[in-house]
Design a protein around this motif. Structure first.
Motif, mmCIF file in Angstrom:
data_model
loop_
_atom_site.group_PDB
_atom_site.id
_atom_site.type_symbol
_atom_site.label_atom_id
_atom_site.label_comp_id
_atom_site.label_asym_id
_atom_site.label_seq_id
_atom_site.Cartn_x
_atom_site.Cartn_y
_atom_site.Cartn_z
ATOM 1 N N ILE A 79 -4.939 1.304 7.202
ATOM 2 C CA ILE A 79 -4.766 0.443 6.326
ATOM 3 C C ILE A 79 -6.216 -0.093 6.019
ATOM 4 N N VAL A 80 -7.158 -0.068 4.941
ATOM 5 C CA VAL A 80 -8.494 -0.551 4.936
ATOM 6 C C VAL A 80 -8.274 -1.900 3.928
ATOM 7 N N ALA A 81 -7.365 -1.971 2.961
ATOM 8 C CA ALA A 81 -7.103 -3.135 2.020
ATOM 9 C C ALA A 81 -5.515 -3.486 2.151
ATOM 10 N N HIS A 140 -25.778 0.373 -3.476
ATOM 11 C CA HIS A 140 -24.790 1.027 -2.586
ATOM 12 C C HIS A 140 -25.485 0.651 -1.229
ATOM 13 N N GLN A 141 -24.634 0.446 -0.397
ATOM 14 C CA GLN A 141 -25.280 -0.142 0.918
ATOM 15 C C GLN A 141 -26.204 0.834 1.590
ATOM 16 N N ILE A 142 -25.677 2.125 1.511
ATOM 17 C CA ILE A 142 -26.809 3.066 1.766
ATOM 18 C C ILE A 142 -27.627 3.237 0.661
ATOM 19 N N GLU A 193 -23.026 -9.452 2.769
ATOM 20 C CA GLU A 193 -24.149 -9.508 3.443
ATOM 21 C C GLU A 193 -23.766 -10.225 4.802
ATOM 22 N N HIS A 194 -24.348 -9.563 5.760
ATOM 23 C CA HIS A 194 -24.029 -9.920 7.259
ATOM 24 C C HIS A 194 -24.973 -11.178 7.557
ATOM 25 N N ILE A 195 -26.133 -11.212 6.639
ATOM 26 C CA ILE A 195 -27.109 -12.324 7.090
ATOM 27 C C ILE A 195 -26.634 -13.574 6.179
ATOM 28 N N GLY A 238 -17.464 -10.424 6.867
ATOM 29 C CA GLY A 238 -16.618 -9.672 7.598
ATOM 30 C C GLY A 238 -17.241 -8.689 8.527
ATOM 31 N N PRO A 239 -16.644 -8.376 9.584
ATOM 32 C CA PRO A 239 -17.343 -7.769 10.674
ATOM 33 C C PRO A 239 -17.194 -6.136 10.273
ATOM 34 N N ASN A 240 -17.952 -5.438 10.914
ATOM 35 C CA ASN A 240 -17.950 -3.965 10.630
ATOM 36 C C ASN A 240 -16.776 -3.381 10.474
ATOM 37 N N GLY A 241 -16.485 -2.734 9.146
ATOM 38 C CA GLY A 241 -15.104 -1.881 9.222
ATOM 39 C C GLY A 241 -14.051 -2.716 8.728
ATOM 40 N N ALA A 242 -14.431 -3.999 8.181
ATOM 41 C CA ALA A 242 -13.437 -4.904 7.423
ATOM 42 C C ALA A 242 -12.854 -4.549 6.232
ATOM 43 N N GLY A 243 -13.639 -3.496 5.817
ATOM 44 C CA GLY A 243 -13.041 -2.983 4.287
ATOM 45 C C GLY A 243 -13.698 -3.530 3.347
ATOM 46 N N LYS A 244 -14.959 -3.925 3.489
ATOM 47 C CA LYS A 244 -15.822 -4.700 2.346
ATOM 48 C C LYS A 244 -16.240 -3.783 1.447
ATOM 49 N N THR A 245 -16.959 -2.754 1.793
ATOM 50 C CA THR A 245 -17.364 -1.617 1.080
ATOM 51 C C THR A 245 -16.253 -1.024 0.147
ATOM 52 N N THR A 246 -15.237 -0.655 1.045
ATOM 53 C CA THR A 246 -13.972 0.016 0.385
ATOM 54 C C THR A 246 -13.596 -0.915 -0.697
ATOM 55 N N LEU A 247 -13.592 -2.328 -0.477
ATOM 56 C CA LEU A 247 -13.242 -3.231 -1.748
ATOM 57 C C LEU A 247 -14.021 -3.036 -2.888
ATOM 58 N N GLN A 254 -5.022 2.812 1.793
ATOM 59 C CA GLN A 254 -4.624 3.521 2.951
ATOM 60 C C GLN A 254 -5.643 4.525 3.090
ATOM 61 N N PHE A 255 -6.231 5.043 4.167
ATOM 62 C CA PHE A 255 -6.790 6.521 4.297
ATOM 63 C C PHE A 255 -5.755 7.122 5.418
ATOM 64 N N GLY A 256 -5.036 7.861 4.906
ATOM 65 C CA GLY A 256 -4.102 8.432 6.104
ATOM 66 C C GLY A 256 -3.056 7.099 6.425
ATOM 67 N N ASP A 273 -24.049 -4.672 -1.872
ATOM 68 C CA ASP A 273 -23.646 -4.304 -0.653
ATOM 69 C C ASP A 273 -24.601 -4.509 0.244
ATOM 70 N N GLU A 274 -24.939 -5.460 0.952
ATOM 71 C CA GLU A 274 -25.823 -5.430 2.256
ATOM 72 C C GLU A 274 -27.382 -5.036 1.636
ATOM 73 N N ILE A 275 -27.721 -5.744 0.795
ATOM 74 C CA ILE A 275 -29.097 -5.525 0.150
ATOM 75 C C ILE A 275 -30.433 -6.310 1.260
HETATM 76 N N1 LIG Z 1 -13.237 7.730 2.780
HETATM 77 C C1 LIG Z 1 -12.721 7.202 4.064
HETATM 78 N N2 LIG Z 1 -11.842 7.983 4.558
HETATM 79 C C2 LIG Z 1 -11.213 7.460 5.625
HETATM 80 N N3 LIG Z 1 -11.671 6.127 6.338
HETATM 81 C C3 LIG Z 1 -12.281 5.535 5.600
HETATM 82 C C4 LIG Z 1 -12.980 5.740 4.322
HETATM 83 N N4 LIG Z 1 -13.940 4.848 4.004
HETATM 84 C C5 LIG Z 1 -14.054 4.012 4.674
HETATM 85 N N5 LIG Z 1 -13.150 4.279 6.045
HETATM 86 C C6 LIG Z 1 -12.698 3.261 7.006
HETATM 87 O O1 LIG Z 1 -12.303 2.199 6.280
HETATM 88 C C7 LIG Z 1 -12.618 1.099 7.097
HETATM 89 C C8 LIG Z 1 -13.277 0.023 6.340
HETATM 90 O O2 LIG Z 1 -14.605 0.516 5.993
HETATM 91 P P1 LIG Z 1 -15.724 -0.361 5.176
HETATM 92 O O3 LIG Z 1 -17.019 0.627 4.946
HETATM 93 O O4 LIG Z 1 -14.920 -0.677 3.744
HETATM 94 O O5 LIG Z 1 -16.362 -1.546 6.137
HETATM 95 P P2 LIG Z 1 -17.298 -2.371 5.657
HETATM 96 O O6 LIG Z 1 -16.533 -3.568 5.860
HETATM 97 O O7 LIG Z 1 -17.881 -2.085 4.503
HETATM 98 O O8 LIG Z 1 -18.108 -2.306 7.062
HETATM 99 P P3 LIG Z 1 -19.549 -2.222 7.104
HETATM 100 O O9 LIG Z 1 -19.831 -3.844 7.331
HETATM 101 O O10 LIG Z 1 -20.175 -1.764 8.481
HETATM 102 O O11 LIG Z 1 -20.300 -1.717 6.167
HETATM 103 C C9 LIG Z 1 -13.613 1.545 8.123
HETATM 104 O O12 LIG Z 1 -12.558 1.754 9.202
HETATM 105 C C10 LIG Z 1 -13.794 3.034 7.747
HETATM 106 O O13 LIG Z 1 -13.825 3.925 8.870
#
Ligand SMILES: Nc1ncnc2c1ncn2[C@@H]1O[C@H](COP(=O)(O)OP(=O)(O)OP(=O)(O)O)[C@@H](O)[C@H]1O
Ligand SMILES: [Mg+2]
Lengths: 241, 348
Positions: free
Chosen positions: A18-20, A85-87, A195-197, A37-46, A13-15, A163-165
């Motif tokens: 819920i991202v996972a 890293h994605q970026i 990967e989105h592709i 998964g779509p943008n913001g799905a929480g993939k990079t967070t995982l 959880q960020f505040g 991550d999205e290479i």
């Molecule tokens: N450090 C953080 N603090 C607060 N919120 C965060 C943080 N990191 C990610 N988030 C939020 O968590 C959610 C998931 O982000 P994440 O980067 O994991 O998505 P993603 O699936 O990798 O998306 P994308 O396809 O755009 O890369 C997003 O809503 C993002 O704004």
């Protein structure tokens, strides 16, 4: 095949966001698994939780037979988890070769000529050898992404997180990349690839995981996952034609 | 770059090394040919190079921008004062001890300031230095705010021997710390440092233990500054909190490094030379002296961000202390020959 990675009931959880949300998954040794998964799905967070740069709110992460939930990122890298890293985050003030050398020296634990050979070999495989002495800061996007991969490989991972290479690359470049990832797989490295592709993913992975707002939506054979009704619903209009 | 250029560059490099070795020999003999005021000037030059190298190591390679490095000069100065006056230890022997004491202090100080990021780190380092200054103001046993003279500790040493030994130590610190920085940069730690400077998250995911790396550089820098601090106050003969913990020391280090070339081993030497030149030229200008120094620094920062040596190195691709690890064409070939054939994924 023995399991190399187990993600067990992981929540983040960020505040109040819920991202996972109770994520469970396993990767077998040498297996290649795709994550969509779509943008913001929480993939990079995982990935951040697997690689250790973010601590899960609850749950465990097991690598091999070891609970690594409390381990710092460098120690997870040394244990055998490599990531891109994605970026891209190149060390812009040193050369492409030196960038790779960081991975080989600290993540891979190699020294001297041994480390050098390993780097030269990887740079050669990734088509970066001609630019080995160039400053990493001077590279274009494609080469930066390749460098992310080269450095991660130099740490000699047993599990590689990509991550999205392929994002932002031309078709021809994506094909090159598919060949590279396939070849890495062939060396026995387990791969988790976001990967989105989708067509690029499907041509390499054994299994696909679809994520949506912090949850695993579907998991299984690529064709089955793509045919899943829920996946189609969230994915429609996002996947490239 | 053509092979010819490479050869010329390395020939020039060898030339510079031979000239530097010859100059060093002449300088080592200086107590026999130079008068006291010349000796003091050369010693000052050497210790300014030494302290600038320490700031350069921290900021130019480690990415740790501290404005409180005077704390270690002060700790060095006070170690000298206490050990030589109160414990009766030879002032010369106090210098390495001061380095060790300063390095020991660096560990808890790092524990505090490393909690802070970016500008807060810089401010934190300054606050710590000022806390030391204010605390020592209130210790009458070692002179309080007005400080104490070292003369009584040095009386037993004959004049010439004292001057010459002090001079040799200064020279040794300038040369030694320059070479030390160069060796660190060529080592594993040097590679880790530059990685951490350029990206902390990338370093961590490649196996670099970032906290430990930063701590090592910080302690190394404190070690050098502690020794330099003791040496400096051996030449000044009086230690007081306001002088020893003065931010002027760090300002001087920053000026020299920025002018000379941040992130280069040569930079602090060039910067010290520029500083000496400007100070001599501006001797009659009174307070304008600082204004002009500051302006020069600003112009260099705007026009040549990597400083004078950074500009030279970029323009002529010339380094006296090459720190880049390069793959050379011939080493590449032999590398290939010895390597087991690898699949060439990219060749069709
Ligand atoms: N450090 C953080 N603090 C607060 N919120 C965060 C943080 N990191 C990610 N988030 C939020 O968590 C959610 C998931 O982000 P994440 O980067 O994991 O998505 P993603 O699936 O990798 O998306 P994308 O396809 O755009 O890369 C997003 O809503 C993002 O704004
Ligand atoms: Mg992402």
């Amino acid at each position: 095949m023995p399991t190399i990675l187990t993600v067990e009931q992981v929540c983040k959880q960020f505040g109040s966001v819920i991202v996972a949300d109770d994520i469970n998954l396993t990767v077998a040794e040498g297996e290649a698994v795709g994550i969509i998964g779509p943008n913001g799905a929480g993939k990079t967070t995982l990935f951040n939780m697997i690689a250790g740069s973010i601590q899960p709110t609850s749950g465990r992460i097991i690598f091999g037979y070891r609970n690594i939930t409390k381990l710092r990122p460098p120690d997870r890298c040394r244990a055998g988890i490599g990531r891109s890293h994605q970026i891209p985050r190149p060390f812009s003030g040193i050369s492409v070769y030196e960038n790779t050398l960081v991975g080989a020296t600290f993540g891979g634990g190699r020294e001297g000529v041994d480390a050098k050979r390993r780097c030269i070999d990887i740079l050669d495989r990734l088509g970066l050898l001609a630019k080995a002495n160039q400053l990493a800061g001077s590279l274009g996007l494609l080469d930066r992404k390749r460098l992310e991969l080269a450095r991660a490989l130099a740490t000699e991972p047993r599990l590689l997180l990509l991550d999205e290479i392929a994002g932002g690359l031309t078709d021809e470049e994506v094909h090159q990349l598919i060949r590279i990832v396939t070849a890495i797989r062939a060396t026995g490295v387990a791969i988790l690839w976001i990967e989105h592709i989708v067509h690029a993913l499907i041509s390499v992975v054994d299994r696909l995981i679809a994520m949506h707002v912090g949850r695993l939506l579907a998991e299984g054979a690529p064709a089955a996952v793509m045919a899943n009704a829920e996946v189609q619903e969230v994915y429609l209009g996002i996947e490239e034609p | 770059m053509s092979l010819l250029e490479l050869e010329n560059a390395s020939r020039l490099q060898h030339g510079v090394w031979i000239a530097a070795a010859a100059l060093l020999a002449v300088l080592i003999l200086a107590p026999w040919w130079a008068d006291d005021s010349d000796l003091r000037s050369i010693a000052e030059f050497a210790y300014l190079v030494a302290i600038a190298q320490m700031w350069n190591l921290l900021a130019g390679y480690g990415g740790l921008i501290s404005v409180g490095q005077q704390v270690f000069i002060g700790i060095g100065g006070y170690t000298l004062l206490i050990l030589s006056l109160d414990a009766g230890i030879s002032p010369f022997l106090c210098i390495p001890v001061a380095g060790v004491v300063s390095a020991l202090f660096a560990v808890p100080i790092a524990a505090v300031v490393f909690r802070l990021q970016g500008p807060y780190f810089a401010i934190g380092t300054w606050v710590v230095a000022d806390v030391f200054r204010l605390a020592l103001d209130n210790v009458p046993a070692i002179g309080g705010g007005s400080g104490k003279s070292l003369t009584s500790a040095l009386m037993s040493i004959p004049g010439w021997q004292r001057e010459a030994t002090t001079y040799w130590i200064a020279l040794g610190l300038g040369v030694g710390l320059t070479i030390g920085v160069y060796l660190i940069l060529r080592s594993r730690l040097g590679l880790a440092m530059t990685a951490v400077r350029d990206s902390v998250p990338a370093s961590e995911s490649l196996g670099v233990r970032v906290g430990r790396t930063k701590l090592l550089i910080y302690v190394a820098s404190a070690l050098g500054l502690g020794m330099a601090g003791a040496l400096i106050y051996l030449t000044k003969l009086r230690v007081s909190p306001d002088a020893a913990f003065s931010m002027d020391w760090t300002v001087l280090m920053i000026f020299i490094v920025v002018i000379g070339g941040i992130g280069t081993v040569e930079g602090p030497i060039v910067g010290t030379a520029v500083f000496f030149f400007l100070r001599a030229m501006l001797a009659d200008f009174g307070p304008w002296y600082l204004v002009i120094l500051g302006s020069v620094a600003v112009v260099v920062m705007l026009k040549a961000r990597r400083g004078i040596w950074g500009w030279v190195a970029g323009r002529f691709n010339f380094h006296v202390f090459p720190t880049r690890r390069r793959i050379r064409v011939n080493s590449l070939r032999s590398g290939f020959a010895e390597m087991p054939p690898s699949p060439r994924y990219l060749t069709e």
